[in-house]
Design an enzyme around this catalytic site. Structure first.
Site, short mmCIF file in Angstrom:
data_model
loop_
_atom_site.label_atom_id
_atom_site.label_comp_id
_atom_site.label_asym_id
_atom_site.label_seq_id
_atom_site.Cartn_x
_atom_site.Cartn_y
_atom_site.Cartn_z
N SER A 16 45.33 43.10 47.52
CA SER A 16 44.92 44.32 46.92
C SER A 16 44.16 43.94 45.79
CB SER A 16 46.04 45.17 46.79
OG SER A 16 46.24 45.58 45.36
N LYS A 17 43.09 44.66 45.19
CA LYS A 17 42.22 44.22 44.42
C LYS A 17 42.95 44.49 42.95
CE LYS A 17 37.99 44.66 46.28
NZ LYS A 17 36.75 45.46 46.88
N ARG A 18 44.16 45.27 43.18
CA ARG A 18 44.92 45.15 41.85
C ARG A 18 45.87 44.18 41.50
NH1 ARG A 18 46.94 50.78 43.23
NH2 ARG A 18 45.72 50.10 45.04
N ASP A 19 46.20 43.25 42.71
CA ASP A 19 47.03 42.15 42.55
C ASP A 19 46.43 41.12 41.63
OD1 ASP A 19 48.59 40.11 43.05
OD2 ASP A 19 48.58 40.23 45.32
#
Ligand code: GLU
Length: 483
Positions: A255-258
């Site tokens: 996920s781009k937030r990871d």
């Protein structure tokens, strides 16, 4: 003769080049080059609000860094296919939308957002799969004319053919099919006149003679919508290959937030990764060659690429593999090249104004074999630049033992008598310390290493002493001896 292979990478300029996007671009590129075809860069910029300044340039620049230069792009247009940005192609979409309207394959829909939402809620509450209820599907020409005259905004919807099966052979997944009854009449042109992705992509792929499409599996469910357009327009669809997800080490979709994995190509670039290594690593993310070889030049990858070996199961972003591949490329660099690679990072972190180029070269040479990327050298060499070193936990523990100062004292006497330290005379003096004190092995080397670096691990002592130089070595030995 086989038609010329033409593939495209079609990002939205809503962000920088993500590793998922880079991998998509890379497989399309390898496929094109393997079959002596063209790789096209096109922009899907219709989601105007989400576009970011510099998004397009950043995509292209990072691709170029990886060694992927498109044969066609907004900057390298082929007049036969230009323009390459969707927002510059609105007339083209309008033309086909008009044609679909005239054929009755599409219709104007005047439902308001509010009406659509209410209907959606009703369907969900009744347990029906939500889809457009067809309210505007059969308005008479007079009704349409009246609403238009009143200035009511409208979208254009595709009239989904009834009872049709849309099947295709996916280059990665094999046979895939969808039923038209599961798809509601969908919007091809929004109320602002801008086409939706599924509509524009078909027009572009067709008009640009795209023959094959490798893209992320999130687009699999879009494919029937695209196929029905090809059908209605009487065009041949390209061959599709839907690539599996990239997952992290816990098997979860990236996920781009990871933040546990650097996800943007520019981050690797900024840390001093070698582009050829990244290219090699990304090529192994969801593709495997025959045989055991894992290190491949770009040319070799082009030669060996075989779309049949694209993986059907999720590809794990394996950090150890990245380190290993990157290290292999770093080791293959000459010392001179390794210095050039590390120097900007060293300069940024430390004051090198009093250091000779020989010294810098020796510093890099000492660490060269263990490096995977340029910036990695910075923390490793900090003790050559710090005024005062601090002992880490395990080093402190070690120094509590008895007799650890004995070899330090002996070494000090030899060092003091030397003019300059070289690897040879340092080795010689350590040998003499051993003969004189009868201390050997760990109890000989470790106190020296700790006194000089504060750590229990690092490169060989002769390099450390030579790099530190006589004055610093004496100073650090004294500090431990007097403590
Ligand atoms: N702009 C789309 C994406 O970035 C491209 C989809 C496609 O390749 O058809 O996912």
């Amino acid at each position: 003769m086989m038609e010329k292979v033409r593939v495209r990478y079609a990002p939205s300029p809503t962000g920088h080049l993500h590793i998922g996007g880079a991998r998509t671009a890379l497989f399309n590129y390898l496929f094109a080059k393997h079959y002596q075809g063209d790789f096209i860069f096109r922009l899907e910029d219709t989601d105007v609000e989400r576009n970011i300044v510099g998004g397009e340039e950043s995509q292209l620049e990072n691709l170029a860094w990886l060694g992927i230069v498109p044969d066609e792009s907004p900057y390298r247009p082929n007049p036969k296919y230009a323009p390459y940005r969707q927002m510059e192609r609105l007339d083209i979409y309008r033309h086909y939308a008009q044609w679909l309207l005239e054929q009755g394959y599409a219709y104007k829909c005047f439902c308001t957002q509010e009406m659509l939402e209410q209907e959606h809620e009703r369907q969900v509450s009744e347990g029906i799969a939500p889809r457009y209820n067809g309210r505007c599907a059969f308005l008479s020409p007079e009704e349409v004319a009246l609403k238009e005259a009143q200035g009511q905004p409208y979208t254009i919807r595709l009239r989904v053919p009834e009872n049709k099966t849309y099947a295709f052979e996916d280059m990665i997944r094999g046979h895939v099919s969808f039923e038209s009854r599961d798809i509601g009449d969908w919007v091809i042109v929004k109320a602002n006149g801008i086409p939706t992705y599924n509509f524009a992509v078909v027009i572009d792929d067709h008009c640009m003679d795209i023959t094959h499409v490798f893209r992320g599996e999130e687009h699999l469910s879009n494919t029937p919508k695209q196929l029905m357009l090809y059908d209605l327009l009487g065009w041949k669809a390209p061959q599709y290959g839907h690539m599996t997800l990239i997952v992290n080490e816990n098997r979860k979709k990236l996920s781009k937030r990871d933040e546990s994995i650097m996800q943007f190509v520019s981050q690797y670039r900024d840390e001093g990764y070698i582009p050829e290594a990244m290219f090699n690593f990304l090529a192994l993310l969801g593709w495997s060659p025959e045989g055991e070889q894992e290190i491949f030049s770009k040319e070799e990858l082009i030669q060996h690429f075989n779309e049949k070996r694209l993986s059907r199961s999720p590809s794990m972003f394996d950090r150890d593999k990245l380190t290993w591949v990157s290290n292999r490329y770093m080791k293959d660099k000459s010392i001179q090249e390794a210095v050039e690679w590390c120097l900007p990072f060293l300069k940024e972190a430390y004051d090198l104004s009093h250091r000779s180029s020989e010294w810098i070269q020796m510093l890099v040479e000492t660490y060269h074999a263990q490096l995977s990327y340029g910036k990695e050298i910075v923390p490793l060499v900090s003790y050559f630049f710090e005024q005062e070193i601090t002992l880490d936990e395990e080093a402190q523990q070690f120094m509590l033992q008895e007799d650890v100062k004995k070899p330090l004292l002996a070494l000090r006497q030899y060092i003091e008598k030397m003019d300059v330290l070289t690897k040879e005379n340092v080795k010689e003096s350590i040998k003499k310390v051993q003969q004189e004190t009868l201390v050997k092995g760990k109890m000989l080397y470790m106190p020296i290493r700790i006194a000089l670096t504060g750590q229990m691990h690092g490169p060989d002592l002769s390099s450390i002493l030579t790099l530190l130089g006589k004055e610093t070595v004496l100073k650090r030995l004294d500090r431990t001896l007097l403590s």
